[in-house]
Each structure stands twice: as C-alpha cells, then as structure tokens.
Design a protein around this motif. Structure first.
Motif, PDB file in Angstrom:
ATOM      1  N   SER A  72      71.633  30.787  -2.517  1.00  0.00           N
ATOM      2  CA  SER A  72      72.517  31.025  -3.649  1.00  0.00           C
ATOM      3  C   SER A  72      72.662  32.524  -3.899  1.00  0.00           C
ATOM      4  CB  SER A  72      71.962  30.350  -4.907  1.00  0.00           C
ATOM      5  OG  SER A  72      71.868  28.948  -4.723  1.00  0.00           O
ATOM      6  N   VAL A  73      73.892  32.928  -4.120  1.00  0.00           N
ATOM      7  CA  VAL A  73      74.165  34.336  -4.415  1.00  0.00           C
ATOM      8  C   VAL A  73      74.138  34.509  -5.929  1.00  0.00           C
ATOM      9  CG1 VAL A  73      75.816  36.232  -4.166  1.00  0.00           C
ATOM     10  CG2 VAL A  73      75.554  34.537  -2.342  1.00  0.00           C
ATOM     11  N   THR A  74      73.013  34.984  -6.410  1.00  0.00           N
ATOM     12  CA  THR A  74      72.836  35.217  -7.841  1.00  0.00           C
ATOM     13  C   THR A  74      72.418  36.666  -8.050  1.00  0.00           C
ATOM     14  OG1 THR A  74      70.487  34.627  -7.803  1.00  0.00           O
ATOM     15  CG2 THR A  74      72.086  32.816  -8.093  1.00  0.00           C
ATOM     16  N   PRO A  75      72.541  37.166  -9.262  1.00  0.00           N
ATOM     17  CA  PRO A  75      72.095  38.547  -9.516  1.00  0.00           C
ATOM     18  C   PRO A  75      70.640  38.773  -9.114  1.00  0.00           C
ATOM     19  CG  PRO A  75      73.404  37.750 -11.359  1.00  0.00           C
ATOM     20  CD  PRO A  75      73.197  36.584 -10.452  1.00  0.00           C
ATOM     21  N   VAL A  76      69.797  37.771  -9.324  1.00  0.00           N
ATOM     22  CA  VAL A  76      68.373  37.930  -8.989  1.00  0.00           C
ATOM     23  C   VAL A  76      68.189  38.000  -7.471  1.00  0.00           C
ATOM     24  CG1 VAL A  76      66.104  36.826  -9.091  1.00  0.00           C
ATOM     25  CG2 VAL A  76      67.593  36.795 -11.094  1.00  0.00           C
ATOM     26  N   SER A  77      68.803  37.054  -6.726  1.00  0.00           N
ATOM     27  CA  SER A  77      68.601  37.022  -5.274  1.00  0.00           C
ATOM     28  C   SER A  77      69.191  38.262  -4.610  1.00  0.00           C
ATOM     29  CB  SER A  77      69.223  35.759  -4.679  1.00  0.00           C
ATOM     30  OG  SER A  77      70.639  35.747  -4.858  1.00  0.00           O
ATOM     31  N   VAL A  78      70.370  38.690  -5.055  1.00  0.00           N
ATOM     32  CA  VAL A  78      70.992  39.871  -4.468  1.00  0.00           C
ATOM     33  C   VAL A  78      70.175  41.126  -4.783  1.00  0.00           C
ATOM     34  CG1 VAL A  78      73.030  41.368  -4.509  1.00  0.00           C
ATOM     35  CG2 VAL A  78      73.301  38.877  -4.452  1.00  0.00           C
ATOM     36  N   SER A  79      69.677  41.226  -6.011  1.00  0.00           N
ATOM     37  CA  SER A  79      68.870  42.388  -6.394  1.00  0.00           C
ATOM     38  C   SER A  79      67.596  42.470  -5.572  1.00  0.00           C
ATOM     39  CB  SER A  79      68.535  42.319  -7.894  1.00  0.00           C
ATOM     40  OG  SER A  79      69.704  42.360  -8.674  1.00  0.00           O
TER      41      SER A  79
END
Length: 360
Positions: free
Chosen positions: A19-26
């Motif tokens: 999943s592309v979420t702010p947490v995973s991308v960060s």
C-alpha cells in the motif's frame, strides 16, 4: 453463489502489502537515504582515490641520450596491469593482452597454423622461446606461462618440439578455466604490490558485495513480514539498499597517490593511441615500436587501428620487420596482420573464458 449484498473477497492478508501510504513511502525514503548516505560516507572516508597535483601531459615516445627512440609505458605499467588499474577489475582482455605482450617481448612465439580447409576455424600454437630468460617476468606473468604451457608432470595438451613446450589455443578451451580466477588474483595482488592501490581491489570489493547480498536477502524476508502490516514497500527499500551497498563495492577500491598519477598518465596514453598516425615514429624502428604498442592498444580497444599501422610499417628489404614474435603460415602477407590478430584475440579470449567441460 455470492449474494448481491456480500462483500467481494479482499484477496487475503497480503492484498495490501504494498500500500502506498504516507507512512510506507516515508519509511521507504528513509531506508534509501540511510543506505545511500552510508555508501557515500564509506566511499568518502576510505574509497576515494588519493589526489595528486596536476602534472605535464605524458608522452609515451621518448628519445634516449644515445639517440634511440623508445616506447616508455608510464611507471613501467604492463598491459595486464594497465587494464586492472583503469577499471579496478582483472578481465579476460588483460590476460590476452599479457600473452600478446609476452610474445612481443620475446618470451613466446605465436604461430598461426595453416588451415586444412577454408571452412575450418583458424588455430594457433603458443610456443615458449628457450633463449628467453625470466629476469624481467612479473610474478603474474610466470603464473600465466605455467598455466598455458604447464609444468613438471602437467603434459595435458602440451607438446614438446626440440625440448620447447607449446600449446594449441584450441586445446585451452575448458583447460584454462580453472586458472582464470588464479590469474585474476595474481593481477590484483600485483597492482597492490606495485603501490597503485591501498588494498587489493578484490579484497575491498568482496565485503561490500557480500554485505549487500546479505542485506538484500534480509530485505526479501522483511518484505513478507512487513507486508502483513501494509509496509511491504519498506522491505523492498531494504532490498534496494542491499543493491546500493553491493554497487558501492564497484567504486570502493582506492588508488594511492602513485596510482592516481598513473591513471592520469594512462588517460594521456589513450589519447596518444587514439590520435597518433604512427608516421611520427622513425622509419628505422617504427615496426618494433608499433609492435610494443599493440598489447596496450588491445586493452584500450584500439588494436585494429594499430594493427593496420603495424601492417604498413615494414621496411624496404625487410618485410618481416618487427614480426619475430609471430610465425605466420605460407601465403600470408603483412597486410593480413589486422585480421590475424583480431581472430587470435577472439579465439584466445573464448578459450580462456570457456567453462570447464564435463568429464565422464
């Protein structure tokens, strides 16, 4: 059957692993930044070449006080060493160039065999010259001669003519493969012993590559585990970080001040080999000088250019000038030098790099 009000199957626990979420991308960016920063820090502290002051341009042709014109490689570098210094890797072309250099220097003779049929592949015999000494042989050159021509108790594919050991290039296929790694190790040890590298290039590169591989493996395992929490991208970041670390090993070997100075001179040498017409060399010694240049031109990918210059460098009344190292078949002419050398290099390169054949 699924009713109209029943939710569709969400695909299982890993359906949203990446999943592309702010947490995973960060977290992905943080992992890549840490990996890139670590590689940069390691390179900055231990992987950079030593800096040297700018020197006058190097010219490989010099005139001795006696009036003799000579080809003088920078810092006495030989073709096999040259290739290893430039790209920090001991390759097959460096070994083939060493064979050619040993021939030009009089340690072996390359004999081109006559073809029994126009449709047969050409073959060559590498023959040791009994009158040549070993005083100017580097350790890696002695190992190469032993691998090619064998030693006491090793007579596979070796023939003796009047006490002289020789081997057909075609017989090396599968036989030399075990010696390829040994030759590479010898070249790495040699460029370090010459003071051109702080450490052996392979000794520096291997830990980086191993660490990168281990980190990538850990990343693959982490990808599966983190995928249940929707953070599979973070695991992929660890895999990429391992790749970055392994790539760092390519640029990790550091040259000393002497090695950096040599590298600068080798750039000048390449410029000369790319542009010099050969006509500036004296007529009385042009063939011999160009012959000395041929192995260096091979490493730089300029063999065909200098082979053509060599073919045109014969002297009136001496059509074999500078050809003492090459024994051609009948009906062969000096103009055939470019084609013969190209075929020899291709055939010997293939024989050296061919994997050992299965024996029953």
């Amino acid at each position: 059957m699924r009713g109209p009000d029943q939710p569709l199957d969400d695909g299982g626990p890993l359906a949203h692993a990446f999943s592309v979420t702010p947490v995973s991308v960060s977290l992905l960016l943080i992992v890549l930044a840490v990996a890139g920063g670590a590689v940069l820090a390691l390179w900055w502290t231990s992987g950079r070449d030593a800096r040297v002051p700018r020197r006058p341009a190097y010219h490989p042709i010099s005139e001795e006080p006696s009036g003799e014109v000579c080809f003088v490689p920078p810092d006495g570098v030989r073709p096999g060493q040259l290739g290893t210094v430039v790209d920090e890797s001991a390759d097959v072309v460096d070994i083939v160039a060493t064979v050619l250099d040993l021939a030009v220097r009089g340690h072996v003779v390359i004999e081109e065999l006559p073809r029994p049929s126009p449709y047969r592949r050409p073959d060559w015999v590498i023959r040791r010259t009994p009158e040549s000494g070993e005083g100017d042989l580097a350790p890696y050159e002695r190992v190469l001669l032993a691998l090619l021509l064998g030693g006491p108790g090793d007579d596979r594919h070796i023939r003796r003519d009047n006490g002289t050991r020789s081997v057909a290039v075609s017989a090396l296929a599968g036989r030399f493969a075990d010696g390829l790694r040994q030759m590479q190790e010898q070249l790495y040890a040699d460029v370090h012993a010459k003071g051109w590298f702080r450490q052996r290039p392979d000794a520096v590169r291997s830990p980086w590559t191993t660490a990168g591989g281990v980190l990538s493996l850990v990343g693959l395992v982490a990808t599966v585990g983190l995928g249940y929490a929707g953070l599979g991208l973070v695991g992929l970041g660890v895999v990429l970080a391992g790749g970055i670390l392994a790539w760092g090993g390519v640029v990790a070997p550091a040259r000393t001040a002497r090695g950096s100075a040599l590298l600068s001179q080798l750039h000048d040498l390449r410029g000369y080999l790319e542009l010099a017409p050969g006509s500036e060399l004296p007529d009385t010694s042009r063939a011999e000088l160009v012959a000395r240049i041929l192995p260096y031109a091979l490493v730089f990918g300029l063999l065909d250019r200098w082979a053509r210059i060599f073919a045109a460098s014969g002297r009136p009344g001496d059509p074999d000038a500078g050809l003492q190292w090459y024994d051609p078949p009948q009906m062969w002419h000096r103009i055939d030098v470019p084609d013969s050398l190209d075929a020899f290099v291709t055939t010997l390169s293939g024989a050296i790099s061919t994997s050992r054949r299965l024996r029953l």
